[in-house]
Scaffold this motif. Structure first.
Motif, PDB file in Angstrom:
ATOM      1  N   GLU A  34       0.960  -0.755   0.075  1.00  0.00           N
ATOM      2  CA  GLU A  34      -0.046   0.053  -0.004  1.00  0.00           C
ATOM      3  C   GLU A  34       0.912   1.105  -0.129  1.00  0.00           C
ATOM      4  N   GLN A  35       2.020   1.295   0.787  1.00  0.00           N
ATOM      5  CA  GLN A  35       2.719   2.505   0.727  1.00  0.00           C
ATOM      6  C   GLN A  35       3.433   2.570  -0.655  1.00  0.00           C
ATOM      7  N   ALA A  36       3.767   1.679  -1.492  1.00  0.00           N
ATOM      8  CA  ALA A  36       4.444   1.837  -2.541  1.00  0.00           C
ATOM      9  C   ALA A  36       3.229   2.556  -3.531  1.00  0.00           C
ATOM     10  N   VAL A  37       1.955   2.145  -3.464  1.00  0.00           N
ATOM     11  CA  VAL A  37       0.941   2.914  -4.175  1.00  0.00           C
ATOM     12  C   VAL A  37       0.772   4.220  -3.788  1.00  0.00           C
ATOM     13  N   LYS A  38       0.897   4.453  -2.311  1.00  0.00           N
ATOM     14  CA  LYS A  38       0.507   5.793  -1.902  1.00  0.00           C
ATOM     15  C   LYS A  38       1.892   6.572  -2.449  1.00  0.00           C
ATOM     16  N   ARG A  39       2.907   6.128  -2.474  1.00  0.00           N
ATOM     17  CA  ARG A  39       4.036   7.050  -3.325  1.00  0.00           C
ATOM     18  C   ARG A  39       3.577   7.509  -4.416  1.00  0.00           C
ATOM     19  N   ALA A  40       3.321   6.220  -5.245  1.00  0.00           N
ATOM     20  CA  ALA A  40       3.345   6.565  -6.579  1.00  0.00           C
ATOM     21  C   ALA A  40       2.132   7.611  -7.011  1.00  0.00           C
ATOM     22  N   LEU A  41       1.013   7.624  -6.009  1.00  0.00           N
ATOM     23  CA  LEU A  41       0.057   8.496  -6.068  1.00  0.00           C
ATOM     24  C   LEU A  41       0.157   9.938  -5.708  1.00  0.00           C
ATOM     25  N   LYS A  42       1.295   9.878  -4.833  1.00  0.00           N
ATOM     26  CA  LYS A  42       1.571  11.144  -3.932  1.00  0.00           C
ATOM     27  C   LYS A  42       0.572  11.511  -3.109  1.00  0.00           C
ATOM     28  N   ILE A  43      -0.018  10.403  -2.166  1.00  0.00           N
ATOM     29  CA  ILE A  43      -0.989  11.016  -1.149  1.00  0.00           C
ATOM     30  C   ILE A  43      -0.563  10.133   0.147  1.00  0.00           C
ATOM     31  N   ASP A  44      -1.060  10.772   1.267  1.00  0.00           N
ATOM     32  CA  ASP A  44      -0.843  10.052   2.788  1.00  0.00           C
ATOM     33  C   ASP A  44      -2.088   9.020   3.034  1.00  0.00           C
ATOM     34  N   THR A  45      -3.113   9.242   2.224  1.00  0.00           N
ATOM     35  CA  THR A  45      -4.265   8.260   2.580  1.00  0.00           C
ATOM     36  C   THR A  45      -5.216   7.946   1.410  1.00  0.00           C
ATOM     37  N   PHE A  46      -5.866   6.909   1.407  1.00  0.00           N
ATOM     38  CA  PHE A  46      -6.824   6.395   0.426  1.00  0.00           C
ATOM     39  C   PHE A  46      -8.297   7.102   0.612  1.00  0.00           C
ATOM     40  N   ARG A  47      -8.364   7.646   1.693  1.00  0.00           N
ATOM     41  CA  ARG A  47      -9.907   8.199   2.004  1.00  0.00           C
ATOM     42  C   ARG A  47      -9.831   9.511   1.091  1.00  0.00           C
ATOM     43  N   ASN A  48     -11.071   9.740   0.431  1.00  0.00           N
ATOM     44  CA  ASN A  48     -11.548  10.954  -0.043  1.00  0.00           C
ATOM     45  C   ASN A  48     -10.407  11.562  -1.381  1.00  0.00           C
ATOM     46  N   LEU A  49     -10.358  10.465  -2.184  1.00  0.00           N
ATOM     47  CA  LEU A  49      -9.374  10.739  -3.407  1.00  0.00           C
ATOM     48  C   LEU A  49     -10.124  11.555  -4.236  1.00  0.00           C
ATOM     49  N   SER A  50      -9.377  12.400  -5.020  1.00  0.00           N
ATOM     50  CA  SER A  50     -10.107  13.186  -5.926  1.00  0.00           C
ATOM     51  C   SER A  50     -10.155  12.177  -7.364  1.00  0.00           C
ATOM     52  N   LYS A  51     -10.945  12.682  -8.198  1.00  0.00           N
ATOM     53  CA  LYS A  51     -11.513  11.771  -9.367  1.00  0.00           C
ATOM     54  C   LYS A  51     -10.154  11.449 -10.059  1.00  0.00           C
ATOM     55  N   GLU A  52      -9.197  12.675 -10.367  1.00  0.00           N
ATOM     56  CA  GLU A  52      -7.962  12.375 -10.955  1.00  0.00           C
ATOM     57  C   GLU A  52      -7.051  11.065 -10.256  1.00  0.00           C
ATOM     58  N   LYS A  53      -7.082  11.074  -8.904  1.00  0.00           N
ATOM     59  CA  LYS A  53      -6.381   9.958  -8.406  1.00  0.00           C
ATOM     60  C   LYS A  53      -7.058   8.740  -8.402  1.00  0.00           C
ATOM     61  N   VAL A  54      -8.311   8.792  -8.459  1.00  0.00           N
ATOM     62  CA  VAL A  54      -8.992   7.301  -8.560  1.00  0.00           C
ATOM     63  C   VAL A  54      -8.642   7.063  -9.950  1.00  0.00           C
ATOM     64  N   MET A  55      -8.632   7.795 -10.987  1.00  0.00           N
ATOM     65  CA  MET A  55      -8.396   7.323 -12.272  1.00  0.00           C
ATOM     66  C   MET A  55      -6.880   6.720 -12.350  1.00  0.00           C
ATOM     67  N   GLN A  56      -6.002   7.555 -11.743  1.00  0.00           N
ATOM     68  CA  GLN A  56      -4.652   7.127 -11.704  1.00  0.00           C
ATOM     69  C   GLN A  56      -4.530   5.657 -11.034  1.00  0.00           C
ATOM     70  N   PHE A  57      -5.261   5.446  -9.976  1.00  0.00           N
ATOM     71  CA  PHE A  57      -5.320   4.504  -9.179  1.00  0.00           C
ATOM     72  C   PHE A  57      -6.036   3.247 -10.103  1.00  0.00           C
ATOM     73  N   ALA A  58      -6.856   3.712 -10.856  1.00  0.00           N
ATOM     74  CA  ALA A  58      -7.361   2.528 -11.770  1.00  0.00           C
ATOM     75  C   ALA A  58      -6.611   2.015 -12.892  1.00  0.00           C
TER      76      ALA A  58
END
Length: 188
Positions: free
Chosen positions: A12-36
């Motif tokens: 999970e930490q690797a994904v957070k680093r790649a998305l440049k976020i601290d938590t998966f709560r309240n992600l923006s649409k752009e971050k959700v698209m990147q995650f997908a």
């Protein structure tokens, strides 16, 4: 020649680093698209754990499709107004031609000319209608493609990773000796 293996996100930490976020709560649409888009490169268990952390991901596909549908509705409404304006313009020309035909002093040549003009206008109306139908068909295809793409990205991401990591496609099999030992124990 060595084959490059795609980068894998195994924590999970690797994904957070790649998305440049601290938590998966309240992600923006752009971050959700990147995650997908990262799903195929994630470990299946990591992806599942992350998805469980933000419930909006499950609704993201529906939200994306609804947003796209709203845009399409606005475009179709604009198209309907534009199409109605074109038809109204042609109808105005036809009405003017009909009034010219009502003139009692009209010659047969003028009647023929007016009739020819009316046929040309009718052809233009038909062409405008045909172009509009082609536009609507393209819109329908795009809507269907977008909906299928959204569903595919969201639902298949974890499955793609599972397929890639388990190319054999089957469940692990026990060898015959292990099965024999289990059968012998069950007989006792």
């Amino acid at each position: 020649m060595s084959q490059k293996i795609p980068k894998r996100y195994v924590s999970e930490q690797a994904v957070k680093r790649a998305l440049k976020i601290d938590t998966f709560r309240n992600l923006s649409k752009e971050k959700v698209m990147q995650f997908a888009s990262m799903l195929p490169y994630m470990d299946k268990d990591v992806a599942t754990a992350i998805i469980n952390q933000f419930p909006v991901f499950a609704d993201f596909g529906k939200i994306a499709v609804n947003s796209y549908m709203e845009q399409c509705d606005k475009l179709l409404e604009s198209n309907n107004k534009s199409q109605a304006a074109v038809i109204h313009g042609y109808q105005t020309i036809l009405d003017a031609l009909v009034k010219r035909m009502d003139n009692p002093n009209i010659t047969e040549d003028e009647v023929a000319s007016i009739t020819e003009s009316m046929i040309e206008i009718a052809d233009k109306i038909e062409e405008a209608d045909l172009q509009n139908k082609k536009f609507l068909e393209r819109m329908g295809t795009r809507i269907a493609f977008f909906a299928l793409a959204a569903i595919a990205v969201l639902s298949a991401g974890v499955g793609v990773d599972s397929f890639i990591s388990n190319r054999s496609g089957g469940l692990p099999q026990l060898d015959d000796e292990t099965d024999k030992e289990d059968d012998d124990k069950n007989e006792d």
